[in-house]
Design an enzyme around this catalytic site. Structure first.
Site, PDB file in Angstrom:
ATOM      1  NE  ARG F 101      -5.518   3.154  -6.106  1.00 23.56           N
ATOM      2  CZ  ARG F 101      -6.722   3.746  -7.171  1.00 23.56           C
ATOM      3  NH1 ARG F 101      -7.467   2.962  -7.698  1.00 23.56           N
ATOM      4  NH2 ARG F 101      -6.425   4.973  -7.448  1.00 23.56           N
ATOM      5  CD  GLU F 104      -3.419  -0.588  -9.243  1.00 22.13           C
ATOM      6  OE1 GLU F 104      -3.186  -0.115  -8.162  1.00 22.13           O
ATOM      7  OE2 GLU F 104      -3.635   0.052 -10.471  1.00 22.13           O
ATOM      8  CB  SER F 127     -11.160 -22.266   0.585  1.00 25.55           C
ATOM      9  OG  SER F 127     -12.617 -22.435   0.749  1.00 25.55           O
TER      10      SER F 127
END
Lengths: 155, 155, 155, 155, 155, 155, 155, 155, 155, 155
Positions: F101, F104, F127
């Site tokens: 997830r 995604e 960063s």
């Protein structure tokens, strides 16, 4: 005379555990797949596929195998009376040239097969499960050997 | 009756330019690969392979094709009298289920074929070039259709 | 009310050419897949699969489609009376979250399905070709919606 | 009668350590997933998923499992009362034909499912987590067996 | 002052067709995502996600967008009132360094997040769908800027 | 109460050798990452990252860890006072749904984050090294739990 | 003088078991491939290919090898009188710079070779099986060394 | 007589723009690579490599090419007097069987070449840049044709 | 004298649209990157990176570029005053031998650099963003040319 | 003071066997690469490359190493006097952030380097074999550390 096929488990670490037992016994008894196939009454390719864990051995196959390979049936049965986890023997694309040639045939002629099969049978597929296959050797008049592979699948 | 096979160039952008010409003419003339193969005196698979840019058409093939497809020979000849750039029609692994089944046969039985071929012929390979292949249709007594694919390659 | 599904061909360049014609007409006529499926007498998923070039439209389907979408049957028939080149709509692994969830189910439960199917049916496979599938909507007592997908394949 | 499913750890090296303990005990007790599922009061697929390390066993599940498999609860509990590291059992794309067929359904029908689900439910996804699934066997009047897989996920 | 973000469609060929229309209008009107987000009453990330075809614009969003971007609502509505085909904007692994840094966070801390989330919430997942996210800018006492990204997902 | 997170080294063969020592001691002492983080004065995610070999333990961290985990400092120090070889814990794309997830989110919102960050900060990157992150649990008025992940990186 | 080539099995885990035996004996006897090739009457490349499990040793080769390497023929014969499982020594693309350069030649000049071979021989291929290859060292007048590799394959 | 090699740009979309101009002129003038190589005083493979954008044409080469191909030097020069962007003609692994055979030689014999080269030359590599290559045709006493490829690279 | 570098857009379809404008003007004005870099007061690599869309041109850079390349500033500014979408110019692994050599250095020496940097600087990374790089040419006493690439990144 | 670099063989299973011996001795003797490099008279990167099996140790290097590391020369010599099998230490793309940054530089600046090198040197490549490299530390007036990597390769 060519040697019999053996199994180097360091090269095939993901085959089922019974594969090495079968191959070791086959070497010891000096049996070819042709010999074993004759005893089993199955095609040589199906016989070899059992050895590589790609096909199921029936209870009768198990009886014959334990007898001709002199392997203890009680030990062999729980190892081999299993559902095969197919597809683990060949890493794709195949690296071995002989197996690559078969892959190459699919790569080159895939759509030609599809086109001819579709025009002959309509939409659908040739089953790779209700399926049998055999290998034959033909020698032409010039003494050249030809390998003939037949695939027969239910539509 | 199943339809004839056509070519959707939006799905096959990398085939040679003559492929779309051949398929368009085939549709117009309502010819099956069986019809065309009979005229060419070649197997149906080899015929379809020419259409997909996987096999070479001989000068005689070109004569027959231009005649039965009513395509101008002078225009067709420079397009088709070329060395095929093989392997571009199928993206591997194949996505189409029919072609995938052939791929799956190689994945599952690859080492079984190698083992049987090696024991029958010794070390070596079956050529995928000095090679012919055909598709036949068999109907069993229960009315089931079976597709029979034969691969014959020089050892 | 949710909008109807449309097709953005810039996102789906490899679908067959008739897909955009069908989707455009569907938008114009403001028809849902449920509407069209009812006319065709097929499941909604099969109906959508025809639109995405994954399933064959029968001659009767073609009659219905050309009528309810007001598309010229003579123009539609040669485009759609073809053998589908399946598998081109989804790039694997799927990027869209909804389709990925189905992929994830196969990734997580693949061997669980195999184990249960093998114990229930023996060795073999569930066909993905002699196969039907449907989607249903259920609402539980708390008002939550559940999607129920049924896959039914010949063993 | 088909054999019970076993686990060959040489083919599944990345499963959690308790998987082999569970499968070994299942073989010894000759229990099918159907038997175990009935004791657990869970679906057979969820039961098998526990064995493959894809689903969590509740404390009650652990009690039942240690009892019917005759495994020491004190030893089993720390091994199994863990958060599953899901997705490690199947290498994608799946090589086993049975699991590949499920993958193929996603590949072919992915956008058809998305289209139908979107029109039925609006934008969103079917959860693969708040999710249940089951496998049933149907036999039609011709004696053919059909596998019916149901996926039910919260929207 | 940094320039506004624009869209080079030659670098993003698979975005939906309305993306280029929205970006072109945004450039013309010299609006930042912060400006547009304020009008929409949504987070800047959600606003940008609409522009990249990753999130759905509600009917109210469409009204606002067509007004502030001076785009014809009747033309925009059929293009944008669609179900997003998510995941097409970023090719994985990401090549752009800024996006790669987010990918790297998942690669490095993935199991640390899973461990902490599991101990806090038990087994389950954080939804990427019932989900909101925002970006904030903080400046520390040394004048250094820090980007703060917050992800909030339903468990 | 959910169990504590453990480590199954058969599933994580490439983690550093001290990972299994730390996890084993954590299990034995029944400490959560929250407990350990409190002792270390670091975030829970950073604490877990040390356990997975993704972050450096400072000499002070080592003192605390050896004390609360009752591990011999002289033995632990040479194992843990090393430069981490980051990125080895997660195979990309992640197979575990929880970690997927997060992946995604990067796949879907990558360019949206880039766009918003660029307009806010100009060209540059956030960063992933001068970076801190934390996980919090929020419960809304309907009793739903929400996971809140905060990423803070120097620009 | 450069050292002799040895085999580090931790870097080559998939070579056949006899490879390490051959290499160990070669080191012990301080034999170069040139020495061994002279005894076998084969090219140095073919000799090395036997050591890496890529070529078949004939019964005569086996006799010579067991003699000059002082390895027990009875032990060596069953290990080496096998069909080679070719292609397992190099992971593609090759990581070692020397082997990569050969790969790069194929990548850069592949179509140039095909074009020249096709114009010289017509359609067909150069066999990689009915094939021999050798390596020679040439020193030009400036004292530079040149490696000359010759590939000779049946058309 | 085999046909001359032509270029189908739909199959080679990433070659430099001058490639199609050169191939078109070569077809028109019915020149083989052997003919052109003789005029250029370069090997046939180097000549073909220029046509595929893999090698640099010198100013002298450009003079000859524009003359024998009857292409306007002023137009050709800016197109061809460029630094080649090498490696774009062949997608690896090669799909065309002829080119695949060369790839297979590297896959099978890679470490054998490395071993022999290392023992002959010490540590180092054979340059693929300070490199020349040629193709010759040999016919043995049985009338079989053999392709002989020579690679010569600076050590 | 070597030619100037040009851009063949058929080989670089994913570069930003201004890249072809810049390269075309550079060719017309016969300017080397050294010339342009001197005008910009930037390193040659940074200058070339702007041309390939990998680095940002400042407003001052834009003034200089439009002047020396005689490109209309008003037209150039909106195209180039954008945030670069980095990483799209090189497909990894690189196919061009020159760029591959840099990749190979990372592949071979990656851990050696990490080890030396870690021992010199402690844990951390060398920034690829707060970063400058230059290329110099050195000629040794034997007349050999050496390319010297310097990478300087903030720790 | 940062710790010295060590080797965790569970994370680097494919390094040569002597790597772990060298690293273990280096730890025991508390030597940095800078220390060892000074003794060897080689750059620190070359020194570290020997430890990772990427570079050859000369007989003199072996003498020094066995002395300062107090390793038995007779045992070390056969292990280390070998031809390195380069490229096995880093899996590409690199997962460790420090090494990834070098990879990212190639990905972003690859064509910029090629362009500048080509204009400076003409067609050709910078050797990655006749090659030296070093790492230096610079501290600017604000106290920031900068890593400076120099690559010097023969053209």
């Amino acid at each position: 005379m060519p040697p019999l096929v053996t199994l180097d488990t360091s090269q095939h670490p993901y085959l089922p555990q019974y594969s090495s037992a079968l191959f070791a016994a086959k070497s010891l008894k000096k049996l070819s797949f042709e010999d074993i196939a004759r005893h089993l009454g199955r095609s040589e390719v199906a016989t070899a596929a059992i050895f590589y864990g790609q096909a199921t051995a029936s209870p009768e196959d198990l009886q014959v195998l334990s007898k001709i390979l002199e392997l203890d049936h009680a030990a062999l049965e729980p190892l081999m009376n299993v559902f095969p986890d197919r597809g683990r023997s060949v890493e794709m694309p195949p690296k071995d040239p002989l197996i690559y040639r078969l892959y190459e045939i699919v790569q080159n002629y895939g759509y030609a097969y599809k086109a001819v099969l579709n025009e002959k049978f309509g939409d659908g597929i040739m089953s790779a499960i209700s399926f049998s296959t055999k290998v034959e050797k033909e020698t032409d008049q010039d003494g050249n050997n030809w390998a003939v592979i037949t695939l027969k699948g239910k539509w």
